[in-house]
Motif scaffolding. Structure first.
Motif: not given
Ligand code: AMP
Ligand code: GLY
Length: 435
Positions: A415-423
């Motif tokens: 799953v991708r989107f601009e600026g995506r962040y996760f721990r």
């Protein structure tokens, strides 16, 4: 029957999936819902504000809604359940969520502390100060050892708790809070002893007399790995929590859950809904752990629901009906033994400034995991876009916790989107405790 679910987050998407699975559910309306709830079978988003009780009433009557399930705390604290009880044309509607008095367990930290004191429920020692008692509050702080825990009494959008190392800073913060830092919410401040231990969340479903303890969970609140950086709405969760073993859970039930439900009943506070007990497991000095209540919430947790609800095998609508009828003891709670791991993907910049409207791609590629939407919307051209800080949560169930974590992380990459962040460390602390 037709059911109305209030809320729009990942919690509500996870709840919606379980509710819609029930054979008893004809149509599930979600107010206002998100792009995820809008796509689930039997589900239909409706453009209603959960705080606009008159509009809810009109909708419920017009659409033959028989059950209302309340996701977030704000409508409960504002009295949505009481509103339904008060109107004779709504009295037959089953509302899952406490009335305004019960909701004070979350709406006022001081109320919750006094309740716990009355019923001998273990919690940190504390005192509450009003704006006319600033100097008493400062004197109390000086008697404590740091870190200092300051809590705005009222709801402050999850920002009302400060943990401060330095006494001078604590004094300054206390003055600011009582001076209106969080508006009316900090007109009173609870100052309490700092508890050292590991946190976990325990969820209870109660009809006001009987209760079921749902699977335990742990959430990850900070934006950064190893619990660093700013607080967020929650970056992920796992369920169950391995150290909450039989012995510990027996203590939780005997010392906390049973007295809480008994206390509500004894005080004549009707309570039909969820109680979320935020706990600190504190070493007891002889190798065991003792549970202390950090806070009550009167709803399910978010993102804990995303790992707890997929593990519930019982028909939740059936459970809710028994909650409403006051005979919850008559139905079993069946739980999937497989552990669950949920990882939240957030917008770049969250929990501070972030942009919305970023196109989300790859959700349909995720296999063997559930994708719960939190801050998503459908753009005019029908594409999926981000519409909040917390965007999507991927939940995996597997035979072991490491396998669930691996699966959630593998699928999330699609799953991708601009600026995506996760721990990248959701659940890691618990695995380290096992080594
Ligand atoms: P609350 O909004 O009450 O959940 O508090 C926010 C967070 O502050 C909790 O999740 C804990 O991590 C922490 N916290 C609250 N009270 C205490 C306490 N008495 N001792 C240690 N940490 C606390
Ligand atoms: N996960 C914490 C909360 O829902 O308040």
């Amino acid at each position: 029957m037709n059911i109305l679910l209030l809320g729009s987050g990942g919690r509500e998407h996870a709840m919606a999936c379980k509710i819609a699975e029930s054979e008893q559910c004809s149509t599930l309306f979600v107010a206002p819902g998100n792009a995820g709830t809008g796509c689930e079978q039997k589900c239909c988003n409706v453009d209603l504000d959960p705080m606009d009780f008159d509009a809810l009433r009109q909708f419920v009557l017009a659409h033959d809604v028989r059950m209302v399930v309340v996701g977030p705390e704000a409508p409960l604290v504002a009295g949505v359940a009481d509103y339904f009880y008060r109107h004779s044309d709504l009295r037959q509607v089953m509302v899952i969520g406490p009335g305004q008095t019960g909701a004070q367990l979350e709406g006022s930290k001081d109320y919750a502390k006094r309740f716990m004191q009355r019923h001998n429920i273990p919690t940190a020692a504390y005192r509450t100060f009003g704006s006319a008692e600033v100097e008493e509050g400062v004197a109390f702080l000086r008697q404590l050892r740091g870190p200092y825990v300051l809590k705005a009494d009222g709801l402050a959008a999850g920002k009302g708790v400060l943990i401060v190392e330095d006494l001078k800073e604590a004094e300054r913060e206390l003055r600011q809070m009582l001076g209106g830092k969080f508006g009316q919410a900090s007109a009173r401040v609870v100052v309490e002893e700092f508890l050292r231990g590991v946190e976990l969340s325990v969820f209870v479903l109660t009809d006001g007399k009987h209760y079921k303890i749902l699977p335990t969970a742990k959430d990850y609140k900070r934006i950064g790995e190893n619990d660093s950086g700013l607080n967020t709405g929650g970056m992920g969760s796992v369920s169950p929590v391995h150290f909450a073993d039989k012995e510990f859970m027996q203590k939780v039930e005997e010392r906390i859950v049973a007295p809480t439900v008994r206390g509500l009943h004894a005080e004549g506070i009707g309570y039909k809904g969820f109680i979320f007990v935020g706990l600190m497991a504190v070493p007891d000095g002889s190798g065991g752990l003792d549970p202390y209540v950090i806070e009550y919430n009167v709803r399910m947790g978010d993102p804990e629901t995303e790992s707890v609800f997929p593990r519930i095998r019982s028909d939740v609508v059936d459970l809710f009906e028994h909650v409403w009828r006051g005979n919850l003891q008559q139905v079993p709670l069946v739980v999937d033994p497989r552990p669950a791991a949920s990882v939240m993907m957030v917008s770049g910049g969250y929990p501070e400034h972030y942009e919305r409207g970023k196109r989300i791609e790859g959700v349909e590629l995720v296999k063997g995991c559930k994708v719960f939407h939190a801050g998503t919307a459908k753009a005019d051209d029908g594409s999926l876009v981000t519409s909040g800080g917390r965007v999507l949560c991927v939940t995996a169930l597997s035979d072991s916790m490491p396998a669930a974590m691996l699966s959630a992380y593998q699928e999330l990459e699609k799953v991708r989107f601009e600026g995506r962040y996760f721990r990248r460390d959701i659940g890691q602390d618990l695995l380290k405790m096992l080594i």
